[in-house]
Motif scaffolding. Sequence first.
Motif, PDB file in Angstrom:
ATOM      1  N   PHE A  70      45.491 -28.067 -18.937  1.00 25.26           N
ATOM      2  CA  PHE A  70      46.452 -28.244 -20.024  1.00 25.26           C
ATOM      3  C   PHE A  70      47.398 -27.069 -20.251  1.00 25.26           C
ATOM      4  O   PHE A  70      48.474 -27.264 -20.818  1.00 25.26           O
ATOM      5  N   ASN A  71      47.036 -25.868 -19.870  1.00 25.57           N
ATOM      6  CA  ASN A  71      47.898 -24.711 -20.122  1.00 25.57           C
ATOM      7  C   ASN A  71      48.863 -24.533 -18.949  1.00 25.57           C
ATOM      8  O   ASN A  71      48.443 -24.167 -17.849  1.00 25.57           O
ATOM      9  N   PRO A  72      50.162 -24.754 -19.162  1.00 26.90           N
ATOM     10  CA  PRO A  72      51.115 -24.675 -18.046  1.00 26.90           C
ATOM     11  C   PRO A  72      51.282 -23.268 -17.482  1.00 26.90           C
ATOM     12  O   PRO A  72      51.829 -23.111 -16.378  1.00 26.90           O
ATOM     13  N   ASP A  73      50.820 -22.259 -18.209  1.00 32.31           N
ATOM     14  CA  ASP A  73      50.984 -20.881 -17.748  1.00 32.31           C
ATOM     15  C   ASP A  73      49.810 -20.375 -16.913  1.00 32.31           C
ATOM     16  O   ASP A  73      49.886 -19.287 -16.344  1.00 32.31           O
ATOM     17  N   ILE A  74      48.730 -21.138 -16.846  1.00 29.44           N
ATOM     18  CA  ILE A  74      47.560 -20.744 -16.064  1.00 29.44           C
ATOM     19  C   ILE A  74      47.622 -21.420 -14.698  1.00 29.44           C
ATOM     20  O   ILE A  74      47.688 -22.652 -14.599  1.00 29.44           O
ATOM     21  N   SER A  88      35.445 -25.491 -21.278  1.00 27.84           N
ATOM     22  CA  SER A  88      36.139 -24.224 -21.497  1.00 27.84           C
ATOM     23  C   SER A  88      36.683 -23.652 -20.181  1.00 27.84           C
ATOM     24  O   SER A  88      37.664 -22.907 -20.189  1.00 27.84           O
ATOM     25  N   GLU A  89      36.056 -24.011 -19.061  1.00 28.35           N
ATOM     26  CA  GLU A  89      36.559 -23.544 -17.768  1.00 28.35           C
ATOM     27  C   GLU A  89      37.705 -24.416 -17.251  1.00 28.35           C
ATOM     28  O   GLU A  89      38.726 -23.896 -16.773  1.00 28.35           O
ATOM     29  N   LEU A  90      37.557 -25.743 -17.354  1.00 26.50           N
ATOM     30  CA  LEU A  90      38.528 -26.635 -16.732  1.00 26.50           C
ATOM     31  C   LEU A  90      39.734 -26.954 -17.616  1.00 26.50           C
ATOM     32  O   LEU A  90      40.847 -27.136 -17.098  1.00 26.50           O
ATOM     33  N   PHE A  91      39.553 -27.030 -18.917  1.00 24.30           N
ATOM     34  CA  PHE A  91      40.643 -27.471 -19.783  1.00 24.30           C
ATOM     35  C   PHE A  91      41.861 -26.549 -19.730  1.00 24.30           C
ATOM     36  O   PHE A  91      42.992 -27.039 -19.681  1.00 24.30           O
ATOM     37  N   PRO A  92      41.694 -25.228 -19.756  1.00 24.28           N
ATOM     38  CA  PRO A  92      42.894 -24.380 -19.647  1.00 24.28           C
ATOM     39  C   PRO A  92      43.648 -24.588 -18.337  1.00 24.28           C
ATOM     40  O   PRO A  92      44.882 -24.535 -18.312  1.00 24.28           O
ATOM     41  N   VAL A  93      42.915 -24.840 -17.255  1.00 23.65           N
ATOM     42  CA  VAL A  93      43.567 -25.085 -15.967  1.00 23.65           C
ATOM     43  C   VAL A  93      44.378 -26.383 -16.016  1.00 23.65           C
ATOM     44  O   VAL A  93      45.490 -26.463 -15.472  1.00 23.65           O
TER      45      VAL A  93
END
Length: 647
Positions: free
Chosen positions: A144-148, A137-142
């Motif tokens: 995969f999410n291009p806006d983060i 939950s901490e690493l995946f948004p960094v």
Amino acid sequence: MFSYSDERFADLQLLRYRLNGFEQLTLCQKRYIYALSQATLYGRDITFDQFGLYNLRIRKMLEVIYTAPSVSHDTEEFRALEIYLKRIWFSNGIYHHYGCEKFQPAFSEAYLRETLKQLPIGCLPLRKDENLETFCSELFPVIFNPDILPKRVNKNDGDDLVKTSACNFYQHVTQQEAEDFYLQQKNAYQGEEPPSFGLNSTLVKDNGTLREEVWRIGGKYSKAIEQIVYWLEQAKNDAENHQQKQIIDDLVAYYRTGDLQCFNKYCKEWVSEHEGKIDFINGFIEVYGDPLCLKGSWEGLVEYKDLEATKRTQTISQNAQWFEDHSPIDPRFRKKQVKGVTANAICAAMLGGDEYPSTAIGINLPNADWIRAQYGSKSITISNITDAYNKAAHGNGFKEEFVIDAEALQLIEQYGDICDDLHTDLHECLGHGSGQLLPGTDPDALKSYGNVIEEARADLFGLYYIADAKLVELGLTPNQEAFKSQYYSYIMNGLLTQLIRIQPGSQIEEAHMRNRALIAHWCYENGNAISIVKREGKTYVQIHDYDELRRLFAKLLAEIQRIKSEGDYDAARHLVECYAVKVDPVVHTEILERYKRLNLAPYKGFINPKLIPVRDEQGEITDIEVDYTEGYAQQMLRYSSEYGTLI
């Protein structure tokens, strides 16, 4: 058999460089290089962490997957993960090494999650009391999410450059807070030898209070710095002279204390040592990775002199005062007495940190203006790196595609390599060390535009003088026609071909690219020496008047030196934003399509040679062997295993 070219993936090509003449060095010199190389490789994790808060954990996670026997390599998702990991290795993190934009993985979030579930939990870089779900939950948004955290270094005018940059130099701090913090330090300083405020620290805000986490033994990055210091002290045993030993002692003192006055002492000692054949760079040096141009990225380089090529650079440095006296700038900004300008062509023996795998071809240090003025500077051009680039580029079709006609192409074929090397020499040996600030000018007055202006100043110095009859007189150019090859190549690059390194829809952000665009576009728009023409549907640069172009270089150099000397922020901002940032989308699309048909990689970097100690029965080193066979992934995994200290 040795081959310069190696693996290729994404927009990258890996090359190898030879350690020419290494076998002729003495045993002590070889041992000295070996120990310094170990100190260079131990800084790798620092650079990864500086370039992004999550880089080390992401790298470790992907390396575990990559090496796990239970994970199938025969899937499209795995192959996409492999390329993503190789790009991370190349860029020291999840951001492009040149454009600073975040990589977008071609594998799915679901694939990564399911693959991690198959692995022993103890192999993953989990924090204490962290489980797989919270880890993801901490690493995946960094990832995969291009806006983060989309960019490592943001230079967009009008943005809060600190808050919108993902580099790990500031925590919970705004741009205004950081600028005010360091301005207060400068204003409070009363001495005559100012430190490079903020160079070796992370600026953090806790409960509304700003403080610095200093990078030193006992502070941040201590585990890595302890190993660097250990190998520096081992190297001291084989130093070539007493001054080299003193340089190491001063650098170690700086690493132990974090005291920037110790760094000043080290710089003054380092810049005055000229007798040894071997030299090195090790520390928090260049500030391109910080949007405010304050924080030094960790880098390492071990080198030894290329004696034949050094004859050229020494000729330049021996005439430094002549070049300064005849510079086309306001006499107020010329140095009355040029001090301590030394220049050598060197062979790189090991690259590390921000100099690896992608590296500079020339370096001029130290960066502090007052040290340059009072004690001088050292310049190097890296001959075995430029040789590797030239060998790899030979016959690749690039020049034939983008140079306008046979006459210009013949000039470049005949004189291009000579003049490329010479322009680098002039840029590094004299350009960066030329000119002076007016009394009272803050060296950081140009803020985020400082790097672009400084690189443009050095490039213009080289461009102006490469056409001078003095260079023919000194035997540095063969005739008065050779310089035209550099003028054409430079303008073509600044106006057109460097666009191959820009993503569609993006602007120019990297400092060296902005510098080249600034010079080329300013000269195009402020004179009649250059045209952009169409032939058979293709865009080309045409130079009508090389002498007029030189006059334009002189005029722009005079203005940029004034901006630097007076600390004119508004004028710097105007030049950069007007000439160095914007991209014509129609021309950009054409250049990208033409380049794509050549099937070339726009970026290149290097695999280090492996230095292997040969020992006798008592364990004493009797020789250092050079091995060029290590593969890219093999080297990167070995470095993570042997030199990984921070995770």
